[in-house]
Structure formats: structure tokens, C-alpha cells
Write an enzyme that holds these catalytic residues in place. Structure first.
Site, PDB file in Angstrom:
ATOM      1  N   ASP A 105      -5.112  -9.823  -8.538  1.00 44.20           N
ATOM      2  CA  ASP A 105      -5.205  -8.733  -9.585  1.00 44.20           C
ATOM      3  C   ASP A 105      -3.972  -7.897 -10.108  1.00 44.20           C
ATOM      4  OD1 ASP A 105      -4.744  -7.438  -7.000  1.00 44.20           O
ATOM      5  OD2 ASP A 105      -7.031  -6.517  -6.943  1.00 44.20           O
ATOM      6  N   GLU A 154       0.972  -1.299   0.036  1.00 44.76           N
ATOM      7  CA  GLU A 154       0.040   0.008  -0.033  1.00 44.76           C
ATOM      8  C   GLU A 154       0.971   1.367  -0.141  1.00 44.76           C
ATOM      9  OE1 GLU A 154      -3.180  -0.215  -0.602  1.00 44.76           O
ATOM     10  OE2 GLU A 154      -3.956  -1.882   0.175  1.00 44.76           O
ATOM     11  N   GLU A 169     -12.585   0.339  -9.662  1.00 50.22           N
ATOM     12  CA  GLU A 169     -12.182  -0.667 -10.685  1.00 50.22           C
ATOM     13  C   GLU A 169     -13.039  -0.460 -11.849  1.00 50.22           C
ATOM     14  OE1 GLU A 169     -12.297  -1.543  -7.521  1.00 50.22           O
ATOM     15  OE2 GLU A 169     -10.114  -1.446  -7.126  1.00 50.22           O
ATOM     16  N   ARG A 207       0.503   3.829  -2.986  1.00 51.46           N
ATOM     17  CA  ARG A 207      -0.354   5.062  -2.930  1.00 51.46           C
ATOM     18  C   ARG A 207       0.567   6.293  -2.609  1.00 51.46           C
ATOM     19  NH1 ARG A 207      -5.747   3.646   0.681  1.00 51.46           N
ATOM     20  NH2 ARG A 207      -5.826   1.328   0.129  1.00 51.46           N
ATOM     21  N   THR A 250      -1.128   1.068 -10.298  1.00 52.20           N
ATOM     22  CA  THR A 250      -2.472   0.434  -9.835  1.00 52.20           C
ATOM     23  C   THR A 250      -3.355   1.185  -9.048  1.00 52.20           C
ATOM     24  OG1 THR A 250      -3.418  -1.654  -9.231  1.00 52.20           O
ATOM     25  CG2 THR A 250      -1.676  -0.780  -7.768  1.00 52.20           C
TER      26      THR A 250
HETATM   27  C1  DMJ Z   1      -6.472   0.557  -4.736  1.00 52.83           C
HETATM   28  O1  DMJ Z   1      -5.518   0.698  -3.647  1.00 52.83           O
HETATM   29  C2  DMJ Z   1      -5.500   0.022  -5.870  1.00 52.83           C
HETATM   30  O2  DMJ Z   1      -6.400  -0.099  -6.968  1.00 52.83           O
HETATM   31  C3  DMJ Z   1      -5.386  -1.698  -5.699  1.00 52.83           C
HETATM   32  O3  DMJ Z   1      -4.819  -2.290  -6.879  1.00 52.83           O
HETATM   33  C4  DMJ Z   1      -6.548  -2.408  -5.354  1.00 52.83           C
HETATM   34  N1  DMJ Z   1      -7.448  -1.718  -4.451  1.00 52.83           N
HETATM   35  C5  DMJ Z   1      -7.567  -0.549  -4.248  1.00 52.83           C
HETATM   36  C6  DMJ Z   1      -8.939   0.003  -4.694  1.00 52.83           C
HETATM   37  O4  DMJ Z   1      -9.873  -0.774  -4.811  1.00 52.83           O
END
Ligand code: DMJ
Length: 456
Positions: free
Chosen positions: A212, A78, A346, A82, A432
Site C-alpha cells: 500500500d 510504525e 482508509e 506515527r 500515510t
Molecule cells: C495506518 O497506520 C496507516 O494508514 C498505514 O499506512 C496503514 N495502516 C494503518 C491504518 O489502517
């Protein structure tokens, strides 16, 4: 969309400035990272939306207040997607060195997560370097947590010219791609052993939680590094074929991506897996597929995922999706324990890619429905709250504003309706967490030759 974003941002500024996340009803803050998470996760959206004053205020906070070494155990995954991703994207968009300098310091702190075998621990203490994991990891590591560090660490290595930032994450990826697993070829188990052997620790496969973004980064690292390191593209294409062969299922006129236990479908699809529609579309138009039939099928799969994911919205009373759905007797149902909604991005992400790639108005209409439902059910005085039950009207609220609402959901919805091409999709890769970074101008840079050798 800019107004909705500003409502979320202003609530954070008023009630939680400098803290991680906002409780928008109580007007209080939550800290799990101690990194001003919402500020770092919002930087690229502020810049893209042209919110100059707000961006400057956030920039000054980063320059003057951000301590990247708090004495706290943070999730490596995370924090990378982020915070490191947010800083690197802000540098890329603004060219302000403050962001790169902070990204380098944060990268130094995060590198302590990797052990001598290049295995990243799930958590690391940013001050002491102490490595740890959560109980649910049960001593293993998670596929998506290991395989979603590479866009960020490669970007840091590229801009600093220092291979040390990318070497561990790329060696970890090399280790995973070099193994075969007890799941359909082209796919990978959600849990791996943490001893450096990269063995599977179970045989569950998911395009949603736990799997994912590992799959997403196979394509995105190939794109970021100039479509040159073709072992990544080949692994991506093997995955797409395996999705068609083993994960893709039909329920009436809906196509969905099931999770697997070994080779057996479980008929569950997370909302998280909805990102894959955008990924399949991006793979199709970006030249990953050599074969014309496969290219066409990939775009069709992306469109099918978009339609199924919109159905996740349509079947609930609030028209906002639960966390996951199950399929039985040709019908989609919200899973019993999955009635909550966390403001996830998503589907908006997939709509943005598909609209940009096909120009079909349907995708903007879907986006409009999502915006209406968010404004109707999630908006509160000081921001936006998640829902505890998507089938209750009015819904009970969880009083939490996710930082990815500002980083991703509102950015993708904004870009869906923006026609100024402010972030040209051929020139950037979105990490992501929706933080765009530029495709490397020089894929032969010496720093890349060292860390990418195994992927040629
Ligand atoms: C986000 O932090 C990112 O997109 C991650 O890859 C998956 N989960 C969350 C959002 O749902």
C-alpha cells in the site's frame, strides 16, 4: 466528529495517559513502543480540531516526559509514520520548536535501523540500536516498510538542513526503483531481500497490506518536493497504468483492486487498499498525469474504489467493514478469517479526498453512514473498541482503541465535513498516518539537492 474524537481522547487521558494505547473497556493501557503513542499520533488532529487546551497538555507531555530512547524494540515503519510523522506535523502546524527538537532526537535513534547497505531492519531498539525482525519477515524486508519512511525523513532533513536524515531512506528507494521484478512492470513484490541487492523475495503484489503506502509515497514524495523530481512521478504513473492493466477487476457493477500472484489475480481486496481511491484522485487533480485521458481515468478509478469500499460496509450486519473481502461469481463476501474490524481509516480518507475534489454530496452521505455505525457499535464508556465480528449484533468487542482512530479515522471524517479549508490540500501532504506536513517552499534547498539527485 469533534465530540467523538474527544470521547476517545478523554478515555485515553483517564485510563492510559502517557502510555501507548488504551483498552477502553478495562480502562487500562498497553505499551509496545513506550513512546506515549496515542499522544504523538493525536497531536495533529488536536491542532486541526482547534482543541487548544488538549493540544497544550499533549505538548507539555512531549516537552517534559517523552523519552525517545526507551530500551525497547520498535517497528521502524510504525514509529516513523506515527511518532516521527506526528511530531513533525505538530511542528509544522504550531511552529513550536519542542516538536522539531524531539523529532530530531527520535530521528537519530531511528537511523540506527539502517545498515551499511541502507537497508532498514524491521525493528530497532531505540536505546541500543540493536536491529531485529519478526518471525514472519523470514529474513526479508517488506516493500511498504522500506518505502514509507521518505516523507518523514525528508521533512526532518529539510527542517534541520541535515541530509543524513534522508540519505539512507532515499538510497533504499533508489535501489528499489532501479530494479526490474518478476511482476507486471510498474508494480513491485511485497517482500524484498535484505542483503542490499533489492531483489524480490516473492512475487506477490498488493495495494493492501505489505504494498500500500509504498505506492502512496511515490506520489507524495513527488508532491512534497515541489513536483520536480520526476523519476518519482514516472514510477507513480507506471504503477497506475499497471493497476488499470493487471489489478483492476470487475464484479457486477463494482470495480476492485485485486492482489496478484505474479500476474494472476487472487480476487482479494483488503480494506487497507481502500486508501488508493484517495491516492488516484489526488494524482489526478495534482497534475501528475500529463495525458488527459489518463487523468480522467484516474479520477474515475478513485470514485470506483470509493463505491466498492462503501460496499464493504453495506454487506455486513453492523455496517462496519471486515479486514478484507473476496470476490467470486460477481459477488463480494467478507473473508472468513477477516470478520474483525480495527477502526481503519482508509475509506474515510478516500471519501475526504473525493469530496474535496468533486464536491459531490454522496461522499458526505457515505461519511455519515460510517460515523453512525461507529457510534452505534464501537463506542464504549471510555472510548471506542474494535469489533471481533462485523456480522454479529451486538458485536463482540476486542477492547482496543487504535491510535490511528484518533490520528486518521476521526481526522478524515472531520475534514470531510469541515468547510473552513483548515488544511488546504494543495499546500500540504498527508503522511500515510494522516499527519499533514507542508510542501517544501524551496525544492532546490541544498539539503534536497544532495539526497534527491537520483530522482531528477
Ligand atoms: C495506518 O497506520 C496507516 O494508514 C498505514 O499506512 C496503514 N495502516 C494503518 C491504518 O489502517
Amino acid at each position: 466528529m469533534k465530540d467523538a474524537f474527544l470521547h476517545a481522547w478523554n478515555g485515553y487521558v483517564k485510563c492510559a495517559w502517557g502510555q501507548d494505547e488504551l483498552h477502553p473497556i478495562a480502562c487500562t493501557a498497553q505499551n509496545t513502543f513506550a513512546l506515549g503513542l496515542t499522544i504523538l499520533d493525536s497531536l495533529s488532529t488536536l491542532h486541526i480540531m482547534g482543541l487548544t487546551e488538549e493540544f497544550q497538555r499533549a505538548r507539555d507531555w512531549v516537552a517534559e516526559k517523552l523519552n525517545v530512547r526507551p530500551n525497547i524494540n520498535v517497528s521502524v515503519f510504525e514509529t516513523t509514520i506515527r511518532c516521527l510523522g506526528g511530531l513533525l506535523s505538530a511542528y509544522d502546524l504550531s511552529k513550536d520548536r519542542v516538536f522539531l527538537d524531539k523529532a530530531r532526537l527520535l530521528g537519530d535513534a531511528l537511523l540506527a535501523a539502517f545498515d551499511a547497505n541502507n537497508v532498514p531492519s524491521p525493528f530497532v531498539n531505540l536505546q541500543t540500536g540493536y536491529r531485529s525482525s519478526a518471525g514472519w519477515h523470514a529474513g526479508s524486508i517488506v516493500l511498504a516498510e522500506v518505502g514509507t519512511l521518505q516523507v518523514e525523513f525528508l521533512t526532518l532533513a529539510y527542517h534541520t538542513g541535515e541530509a543524513k536524515y534522508a540519505a539512507p531512506a532515499m538510497k533504499a528507494l533508489d535501489g528499489i526503483l532501479g530494479r526490474s521484478y518478476n511482476v507486471p512492470q510498474g508494480l513491485y513484490p511485497n517482500f524484498l531481500t535484505s542483503d542490499g541487492s533489492w531483489n524480490g523475495a516473492n512475487n506477490n503484489v498488493a495495494m493492501g497490506a505489505l504494498g500500500d503506502s509504498f505506492y502512496e509515497y511515490l506520489l507524495k514524495v513527488w508532491l512534497l518536493t515541489g513536483k520536480k523530481y520526476n523519476r518519482l512521478r514516472d514510477a507513480y504513473l507506471d504503477m497506475v497504468r499497471a493497476v488499470h492493466g493487471s489489478m483492476k477487476q470487475r464484479a457486477g457493477d463494482l470495480v476492485y483492486i485485486s492482489e496478484l500472484y505474479g500476474s494472476n489475480p487472487t480476487h482479494k481486496m483488503d480494506h487497507l487498499a481502500c486508501f488508493s481511491g484517495g491516492m488516484f484522485a489526488l494524482g489526478s487533480v495534482s497534475g501528475a498525469h500529463q495525458n488527459a485521458d489518463e487523468r480522467r481515468d484516474a479520477l474515475q478509478l478513485g470514485a470506483d474504489v470509493a463505491k466498492t469500499c462503501m460496499e464493504m460496509y453495506h454487506i455486513t450486519k453492523t455496517k462496519l467493514p471486515g479486514e478484507a473481502v473476496m470476490f467470486s461469481n460477481g459477488r463480494m463476501q467478507v473473508g472468513g478469517g477477516a470478520l474483525y474490524s480495527l477502526q481503519r481509516p482508509e475509506t474515510a480518507e478516500t471519501l475526504m479526498y473525493l469530496y474535496r475534489m468533486t464536491g459531490e454530496e454522496q461522499y458526505r452521505m457515505y461519511g455519515g453512514e460510517i460515523i453512525d455505525a461507529i457510534l452505534q457499535h464501537s463506542k464504549v464508556a471510555n472510548g471506542f473498541s474494535g469489533l471481533r465480528d462485523v456480522n454479529a449484533v451486538p458485536p463482540p468487542l476486542d477492547d482496543f482503541q487504535q491510535s490511528f482512530l484518533l490520528a486518521e479515522t476521526f481526522k478524515y471524517l472531520y475534514l470531510l465535513f469541515d468547510s473552513s479549508d483548515v488544511v488546504p490540500l494543495e499546500q500540504v501532504v498527508f503522511n500515510t498516518e494522516a499527519h499533514p506536513v507542508s510542501v517544501f517552499e524551496n525544492p532546490d534547498a541544498p539539503v534536497l539537492q544532495t539526497v534527491m539527485k537520483a530522482f531528477l
